[in-house]
Design a protein around this motif. Sequence first.
Motif, mmCIF file in Angstrom:
data_model
loop_
_atom_site.group_PDB
_atom_site.id
_atom_site.type_symbol
_atom_site.label_atom_id
_atom_site.label_comp_id
_atom_site.label_asym_id
_atom_site.label_seq_id
_atom_site.Cartn_x
_atom_site.Cartn_y
_atom_site.Cartn_z
ATOM 1 N N LEU A 174 -40.067 -13.532 -4.057
ATOM 2 C CA LEU A 174 -39.665 -14.918 -4.320
ATOM 3 C C LEU A 174 -38.749 -15.497 -3.245
ATOM 4 N N ARG A 175 -38.490 -14.736 -2.187
ATOM 5 C CA ARG A 175 -37.563 -15.233 -1.161
ATOM 6 C C ARG A 175 -38.076 -16.503 -0.493
ATOM 7 N N ASP A 176 -39.401 -16.675 -0.442
ATOM 8 C CA ASP A 176 -39.949 -17.902 0.154
ATOM 9 C C ASP A 176 -39.610 -19.126 -0.696
ATOM 10 N N LYS A 177 -39.355 -18.912 -1.982
ATOM 11 C CA LYS A 177 -38.966 -20.018 -2.862
ATOM 12 C C LYS A 177 -37.451 -20.200 -2.909
ATOM 13 N N MET A 178 -36.744 -19.382 -2.128
ATOM 14 C CA MET A 178 -35.286 -19.442 -2.102
ATOM 15 C C MET A 178 -34.815 -19.596 -0.650
ATOM 16 N N PRO A 179 -35.194 -20.707 -0.003
ATOM 17 C CA PRO A 179 -34.914 -20.867 1.434
ATOM 18 C C PRO A 179 -33.427 -20.921 1.766
ATOM 19 N N TYR A 180 -32.622 -21.547 0.900
ATOM 20 C CA TYR A 180 -31.200 -21.655 1.230
ATOM 21 C C TYR A 180 -30.513 -20.286 1.158
ATOM 22 N N THR A 181 -30.885 -19.486 0.181
ATOM 23 C CA THR A 181 -30.339 -18.130 0.070
ATOM 24 C C THR A 181 -30.740 -17.300 1.283
ATOM 25 N N THR A 182 -32.012 -17.405 1.669
ATOM 26 C CA THR A 182 -32.501 -16.676 2.840
ATOM 27 C C THR A 182 -31.784 -17.134 4.104
ATOM 28 N N ALA A 183 -31.566 -18.441 4.222
ATOM 29 C CA ALA A 183 -30.862 -18.980 5.390
ATOM 30 C C ALA A 183 -29.408 -18.514 5.415
ATOM 31 N N THR A 184 -28.786 -18.419 4.252
ATOM 32 C CA THR A 184 -27.397 -17.961 4.180
ATOM 33 C C THR A 184 -27.266 -16.525 4.670
ATOM 34 N N LEU A 185 -28.179 -15.671 4.254
ATOM 35 C CA LEU A 185 -28.140 -14.281 4.711
ATOM 36 C C LEU A 185 -28.448 -14.179 6.200
ATOM 37 N N ALA A 186 -29.351 -15.014 6.694
ATOM 38 C CA ALA A 186 -29.633 -15.034 8.132
ATOM 39 C C ALA A 186 -28.383 -15.426 8.916
ATOM 40 N N GLU A 187 -27.652 -16.410 8.408
ATOM 41 C CA GLU A 187 -26.438 -16.854 9.084
ATOM 42 C C GLU A 187 -25.348 -15.780 9.059
ATOM 43 N N VAL A 188 -25.261 -15.032 7.968
ATOM 44 C CA VAL A 188 -24.311 -13.917 7.897
ATOM 45 C C VAL A 188 -24.636 -12.885 8.974
ATOM 46 N N GLN A 189 -25.923 -12.553 9.112
ATOM 47 C CA GLN A 189 -26.318 -11.546 10.098
ATOM 48 C C GLN A 189 -26.148 -12.042 11.528
ATOM 49 N N ARG A 190 -26.199 -13.357 11.709
ATOM 50 C CA ARG A 190 -25.996 -13.915 13.052
ATOM 51 C C ARG A 190 -24.528 -13.960 13.434
ATOM 52 N N ILE A 191 -23.699 -14.554 12.574
ATOM 53 C CA ILE A 191 -22.337 -14.901 12.970
ATOM 54 C C ILE A 191 -21.433 -13.673 13.104
ATOM 55 N N ASN A 192 -21.749 -12.589 12.401
ATOM 56 C CA ASN A 192 -20.995 -11.345 12.574
ATOM 57 C C ASN A 192 -21.968 -10.178 12.562
ATOM 58 N N THR A 193 -22.663 -10.031 13.664
ATOM 59 C CA THR A 193 -23.686 -8.996 13.804
ATOM 60 C C THR A 193 -23.073 -7.629 13.512
ATOM 61 N N VAL A 194 -23.683 -6.893 12.597
ATOM 62 C CA VAL A 194 -23.111 -5.625 12.151
ATOM 63 C C VAL A 194 -23.143 -4.563 13.245
ATOM 64 N N ALA A 195 -24.204 -4.537 14.041
ATOM 65 C CA ALA A 195 -24.288 -3.595 15.167
ATOM 66 C C ALA A 195 -24.432 -4.423 16.448
ATOM 67 N N PRO A 196 -23.323 -4.969 16.969
ATOM 68 C CA PRO A 196 -23.408 -5.936 18.070
ATOM 69 C C PRO A 196 -23.986 -5.383 19.363
ATOM 70 N N PHE A 197 -23.996 -4.046 19.515
ATOM 71 C CA PHE A 197 -24.612 -3.435 20.698
ATOM 72 C C PHE A 197 -25.745 -2.500 20.325
ATOM 73 N N SER A 198 -26.237 -2.640 19.083
ATOM 74 C CA SER A 198 -27.284 -1.752 18.586
ATOM 75 C C SER A 198 -26.828 -0.297 18.786
ATOM 76 N N VAL A 199 -27.774 0.631 18.837
ATOM 77 C CA VAL A 199 -27.472 2.003 19.250
ATOM 78 C C VAL A 199 -27.734 2.069 20.756
ATOM 79 N N PRO A 200 -26.786 2.553 21.561
ATOM 80 C CA PRO A 200 -26.983 2.532 23.016
ATOM 81 C C PRO A 200 -28.278 3.209 23.449
ATOM 82 N N HIS A 201 -28.920 2.600 24.431
ATOM 83 C CA HIS A 201 -30.107 3.185 25.049
ATOM 84 C C HIS A 201 -29.684 3.992 26.277
ATOM 85 N N SER A 202 -30.675 4.621 26.920
ATOM 86 C CA SER A 202 -30.405 5.365 28.141
ATOM 87 C C SER A 202 -31.682 5.441 28.957
ATOM 88 N N LEU A 203 -31.579 6.040 30.133
ATOM 89 C CA LEU A 203 -32.744 6.212 30.998
ATOM 90 C C LEU A 203 -32.927 7.684 31.298
#
Length: 498
Positions: free
Chosen positions: A348-377
């Motif tokens: 039902l998330r498609d019928k709840m656009p504002y809730t979905t947008a709110t969670l998207a904004e939470v994940q944007r404004i304070n990214t939980v893993a701001p550098f992901s897991v480091p990569h290497s070569l």
Amino acid sequence: MSTLLLAACVCLMTYWYLQTPRNLPPGPWAWPVLGNIPLFMKSKFDFFPDTITDLAWQYGDVMTFWNARDLNVVISGYRTIRSVLVKRAEDFSSRKAPPVLVDLRGDGTARDTTKGIIFADFGSDWKHQRKFAMKTLRDFGVGKRSLEGKICEEAAALSQELVAKDGEPFNTKPLLQNSVSNIICSIVFGKRFEYGDPEFLWLSHLISEVVNATPGKDILINIHPVFRHLPFGSQEHQKLARNFPKLQAFCGEQIKKHRATFDPNDIRDFIDAFLLEHQHAGREHAQYSFTVEQLQELVLDLFMAGAETTATSLHWALLYMLLNPGVQEKVQGEIDSVLGQAVPSYSLRDKMPYTTATLAEVQRINTVAPFSVPHSLSTGASLNGYTIPAGANILVNLWSVHMDPQLFPEPDKFNPDRFLDQDGNFVKHEALIPFSVGPRVCLGEQLARMEIFLLFVSLLQRFTFKPPEGVTNLSTIGTMTGIVNAPRPYDLCALPRQ
């Protein structure tokens, strides 16, 4: 004496200069031995991702800094990140485990670094493991309605805990960790635990301690590994060394119990699915990576990658509800109109656009893993005309993307409307990449999205969250623990809705 000291400094600087790889990407000037540690220690910023992103504006989307003797190359900007991780995945998709984990997972040989999936080398073994893990997670309900029941069961248990708080202030983080850990337990072990179960509380504590350990803070170890044996120079190292073997032993014991009751005709959970694959692998030498030792480390990775980050996302979401009561009220209005008192459904998330947008904004404004897991070569590579040597840490600066004013105007402002069109429909933004991109995109992305949505909706369906009376100084500046950007500790009041 002063002459000898000067001569020693000159020799040290000369040695450091001769050892430094040539043609590196630009970056701030680094001290011999210490690298850029003094710069970060006296930085005007309180938050490391802000500091790195500010330096990226100065030195470019590909820049270098040194953590003592460790070379770090930071990749910033959406286009550059996508180019590196997607178009050049073969070059930049390896991983390098922290030395302490290499020690704890085996005898330190190259073969041992492939254990698990988070830090495994990018190769055929890793691809087999990831393919198996993705398929098995789907088989046990990830992305399907069959898992929703387990998540909603956990939401109900969590709600009972909140009701018991009787509107008094408390910190929700431990309860959120319990809920998310229990969901993973139900998939991996085939059972959930009661929140008061001593074994479960011990497990949750260990997971938090391991994930939040930050070996990079042990400055002396970064200067030279010999300092790992000195207590005053290796606190984070010792935290990992103390707790990681306990997690290994716990997972090993669960696997032992599963092996004793294993029935190939009754696959109960993730461990059983792996044991079945292990049985088949005995007949197919090409699948030799499906060992019991690998299963133990893979189970550990599922907890380390999924429990803390998802719980932290929910912790941020509740903080922003405290700070934005108008947003909370609007989310609750949408929940009431779509669900009423019915059990939430991910479909039902498609019928709840504002809730979905709110969670998207939470994940944007304070990214939980701001550098992901480091990569290497695994081998050296060139990038934008610069030489990136093998073994360099590659930090993927997701923070620079989510706080880019060209992509997200007024990035410091919490605004769910940025993800809605003029008709109020949710619009996915290609530059919102909290789970990273490319082959190393978070294994548990789909599970995390389900958990965050269903738990958040369940909580706001049942409760209104408010700050304790008189509290007006809630901060949105996070603190880095390990790779996780977590809110500073805060209390809230959960008031049951009528």
